[in-house]
Design an enzyme around this catalytic site. Structure first.
Site, mmCIF file in Angstrom:
data_model
loop_
_atom_site.group_PDB
_atom_site.id
_atom_site.type_symbol
_atom_site.label_atom_id
_atom_site.label_comp_id
_atom_site.label_asym_id
_atom_site.label_seq_id
_atom_site.Cartn_x
_atom_site.Cartn_y
_atom_site.Cartn_z
ATOM 1 C CG ASN A 212 -1.758 1.278 1.289
ATOM 2 O OD1 ASN A 212 -2.673 1.450 0.495
ATOM 3 N ND2 ASN A 212 -1.438 2.176 2.204
ATOM 4 C CD GLU A 213 -1.082 5.671 0.424
ATOM 5 O OE1 GLU A 213 -0.374 6.086 1.363
ATOM 6 O OE2 GLU A 213 -2.233 6.111 0.198
ATOM 7 C CG ASP A 214 5.396 0.205 0.436
ATOM 8 O OD1 ASP A 214 4.684 0.922 1.170
ATOM 9 O OD2 ASP A 214 5.918 -0.849 0.821
#
Length: 825
Positions: free
Chosen positions: A395-397
């Site tokens: 998630n959102e890395d």
């Protein structure tokens, strides 16, 4: 017939502070409490966690109340021990399978059985299965768990492998990325900082002559849906080294009738593949038994070209039907996991994803090896669920690379790509059927760059409304994508929830108090709130009104987003937006956040506004105000300052989520809240709604308004006019006997601060009647003579532990002379 498989749970759990390693607690605890926690104390429940036990013992205050979070930070910095008795009650023989299953240990731990170390654990997401030899077990055994501080281990790993970026200022210490533990323990923009520690999931000793080692059920549906088959891979552990028969039965879930049954024979330690299998039963002596509920469905992630726009779709097709996915993101139901009651847990969603979020995660060999074990265990745990259609790597890395201005030209700016793009897809491919897709990251990056904000491909997270550059939420219709997997607007929860954390401190009961800030972790929240609140509502110093306004803001913004993006679901090859998932469904502690249901499971008005927008049939209105020149304020705002209003137009459309064409009548009405002027289109025009898509009904037509000489404001006659659109069933020979309202929607002139709601409330003629429904539920019927906006029902009194009243609908807006039915459960 009983099974020879015994499952034994340890009993008489106790805990204590590990004496040799604890830090100085003088000045934190008095001498008596220090002595108490250093001695073995019975646990109040199991599974459990240290903070929970210390609360029950009166050693620490509730971490979720007041500012107690700061008073309990010492707890997670200590070494803690838990022990239990493991009584067998029978003699073991050398040809038995013995396995200790530890479903969850938080996080760094050594496990001892009768003084012998049998496990070293370092991954909270990894269940452990420790094989034991019968000779290692006695009639009565002692199980000891020794836990070590996770933050200390994280810092040690950071010192060894290097410091990395990992989230903004409200996402906690970046060393968190080195530890496979709930990342929110280090603080999140919706969570508190609390380092949990302890055995927080069940522990069981399994003893059997022969034991099922693994069962993989695969429900397969043909592409044309004409055939269904069930395949099951069965693996057993059999120290007897003799053939074993397994009787398998598939039953219908509704009637319990047997659909198919068969028997398969295992030759020693074979892996068997069985068709039409459900459960297992040995004819003769039953050695082990397994049963599972399964479901048949065909699911596919579809990424096809569009007919008249660039990019590709990102949609799910279930049983041959393409769907607009409306839903929400889930966070842990409680920061202290063993505090989750079963009823509260069942009311929300089960966690299913890989726990990587908002950080530059490492990829050194030991870390990757631990993640691989974690991925294998959790894919096996979840893969049989028919509701599971996609695994997502992180998630959102990916988006952090550009967000933090990390040099993209580096050889390896994100080492964890090895995990997201190599390890995890291989695990998913090896352990699941092709129907379960894998997505490297949400939002996913472009193929040739680190860009994650391309609205024409994959999924996007739409945070430019709340976060800089702070678009107005009224622009959500222009800020969509093929699939919006995160977006949101925060609000303060129910005032009863706020009063719970204030805990009687009346001097803190105002919007900008220390306690209100303690329970709001969103970055720059006051500055961002101020813009939206000041633009939309009249300023107020009344605490309850301010809280209500934040909830109305959230409800309006979320409804508009869903309404606008569902409008873009226009049929085959025109699925411009195929889904929207609001951030977030729930809270892990009492807090002001983006949740639409607060910690005590009290739905906010946004919950109901989203529910209405996702109904099978809905109708939408969008008003656009024409101004004398362009400006940067919302297009829906009427202007009375440096800019002036010229006119206003509106669009009306309907969304049909069914697979049938719906014939109905569109009625439009208007009411001027300042003059009382009314207008109606009468019985309306018959329209047809296309199946599984949106139908445009009116485009850029003038907003109904009184004549200039009759208007309250001649410069903007429609500036005080409420519009209502209604879809009703069409009477026919075979039609319903009574009119049925299929959908309705109200549009109020913005900003709301120009409307005198106090006068409207005083003269709206609101009346209430309570009746009893068919199932003894209470029904509240509310009627009004003038329009109402976001009418919200609640309770005056509530005590913790009381049963909450559940409303079937709430936070509604209606035009005049309309009856509102609320079902109370």
């Amino acid at each position: 017939m009983s099974s020879t498989h015994r499952a034994i749970a340890p009993t008489q759990w106790e805990y204590r502070l590990e004496r040799s390693a604890h830090s100085d607690l003088d000045g934190i605890l008095n001498a008596e409490d220090q002595k108490r926690i250093s001695e073995w104390t019975p646990c109040t429940q199991f599974p459990t966690e240290v903070h929970l036990e210390l609360m029950q013992a009166g050693i620490i205050p509730h971490p979720y109340k007041h500012r107690n979070e700061h008073k309990v930070q010492w707890v997670g910095k200590q070494h803690w021990e838990f022990r239990a008795k493991l009584d067998l009650g029978a003699q073991l023989n050398a040809h038995q399978v013995c396995e200790l299953e530890l479903e969850g240990l938080d996080t760094f731990v050594k496990v001892f059985l009768n003084g012998n170390e049998i496990l070293t654990g370092n991954n909270h997401f990894l269940p452990y299965n420790v094989p034991l030899k019968p000779k290692d077990l006695r009639f009565s055994n002692e199980l000891l768990l020794r836990f070590f501080p996770a933050a200390m281990a994280a810092k040690a790993l950071e010192a060894e492998h290097g410091k990395v970026r990992a989230g903004s200022c409200n996402l906690g210490d970046p060393s968190r990325v080195y530890v496979r533990k709930m990342q929110a323990c280090w603080r999140w923009d919706w969570g508190l900082e609390l380092m949990t520690i302890g055995p927080d999931r069940p522990i069981t000793l399994h003893i059997a002559k022969v034991k099922f080692d693994e069962i993989h059920t695969r429900a397969i549906v043909a592409r044309d849906l004409s055939q269904r088959e069930l395949k099951v891979d069965i693996k057993i552990e059999n120290p007897l080294e003799t053939p074993v028969s397994c009787h398998c039965v598939l039953t219908d879930g509704s009637s319990n009738e047997i659909v198919k049954e068969d028997t398969v024979t295992f030759q020693k330690r074979d892996l068997a593949n069985v068709m039409w299998v459900f459960g297992a039963d040995q004819r003769g002596e039953q050695l082990d038994h397994f049963s599972r509920n399964i479901g048949f469905r065909r699911a596919q992630l579809v990424q096809d070209s569009l007919i008249d726009q660039p990019g590709k779709t990102f949609l799910f097709e279930i049983n041959g039907r393409r769907i607009f996915a409306g839903g929400s993101n889930w966070i842990p139901t409680d920061h202290i996991l063993p505090m989750i009651e079963k009823s509260r847990y069942r009311a929300l969603l089960e966690l299913a994803d890989f726990q990587f979020a908002c950080g530059i995660y490492p990829a050194y060999p030991d870390f990757v090896k631990s993640v691989e074990k974690e991925a294998i265990a959790n894919v096996k745990r979840l893969r049989h669920h028919p509701s599971l259609v996609l695994f997502c790597g992180n998630n959102e890395d990916y988006q952090q690379i550009r967000q933090w201005n990390i040099d993209e030209s580096q050889l390896d700016p994100l080492p964890a790509r090895k995990i997201y793009e190599d390890l995890l897809p291989k695990v998913v491919a090896a352990l699941t059927d092709p129907q379960i897709a894998y997505h490297p990251g949400s939002p996913n990056k472009a193929a040739d760059s680190w860009a994650t904000d391309d609205p024409t491909q994959g999924d996007i997270h739409q945070w430019t409304v709340w976060a800089p550059p702070s678009n107005p939420w009224q622009n959500y219709d222009q800020l969509g994508g093929r699939f919006v997997s995160e977006f949101g607007m925060p609000s303060i929860p129910d005032i009863r929830t706020v009063d719970w954390w204030i805990d009687g401190d009346e001097k803190e009961r105002y919007s900008q108090s220390k306690l209100m800030q303690q329970h709001n972790r969103a970055g720059s929240h006051e500055r961002r709130f101020a813009v939206y609140m000041n633009e939309l509502f009249r300023l107020t110093g009344d605490f309850a009104t301010y809280i209500y306004h934040t909830q109305v803001l959230q409800a309006e913004a979320m409804a508009y987003a869903y309404r606008s993006w569902r409008r873009q679901w226009k049929g085959p090859s025109k699925e411009y937006c195929a889904g929207a998932l609001v951030w977030q469904l729930n809270d892990s502690w009492p807090v002001s956040s983006w949740s639409i249901i607060d910690y005590f499971l009290r739905p906010k008005p946004a919950y109901y506004s989203i529910k209405r927008e996702l109904a099978p049939v809905s109708v939408g209105i969008q008003r656009l105000v024409l101004k004398n020149r362009e400006n940067d304020r919302p297009r829906q705002f009427y202007e009375y300052g440096a800019f002036q209003c010229a006119d206003a137009t509106m669009d009306i459309w309907a969304a049909n989520g069914t697979m049938e064409v719906i014939t109905c009548a569109l009625e439009v009405s208007a009411y001027d809240v300042e003059t009382g002027w009314t207008w109606s289109s009468g019985k309306g025009e018959t329209v047809q709604l296309k199946p599984n898509s949106t139908t445009e009904l009116r485009s850029a037509i003038p907003v109904p308004a009184p004549l200039v000489e009759q208007a309250a404001d001649p410069s903007a006659p429609s500036g005080s006019v409420v519009i209502r659109a209604k879809l009703r069933s069409v009477q026919g020979e075979q039609g319903p006997k009574e009119e049925q309202v299929l959908a309705s929607s109200c549009d109020w002139p913005q900003p709301y601060k120009f409307i005198d709601f106090s006068t409207l409330a005083e003269h709206c003629g609101l009346t209430a009647q309570i009746t009893t429904g068919k199932k003894d539920e209470s029904i509240i019927i509310l009627s009004c003579e003038k329009p109402i906006k976001c009418l919200t029902l609640g309770l005056d009194e509530w005590r913790q532990g009381d049963a909450e009243v559940e409303f079937s609908d709430n936070g509604v807006s209606k035009n005049r002379k309309q009856a509102l039915n609320f079902l109370l459960g």
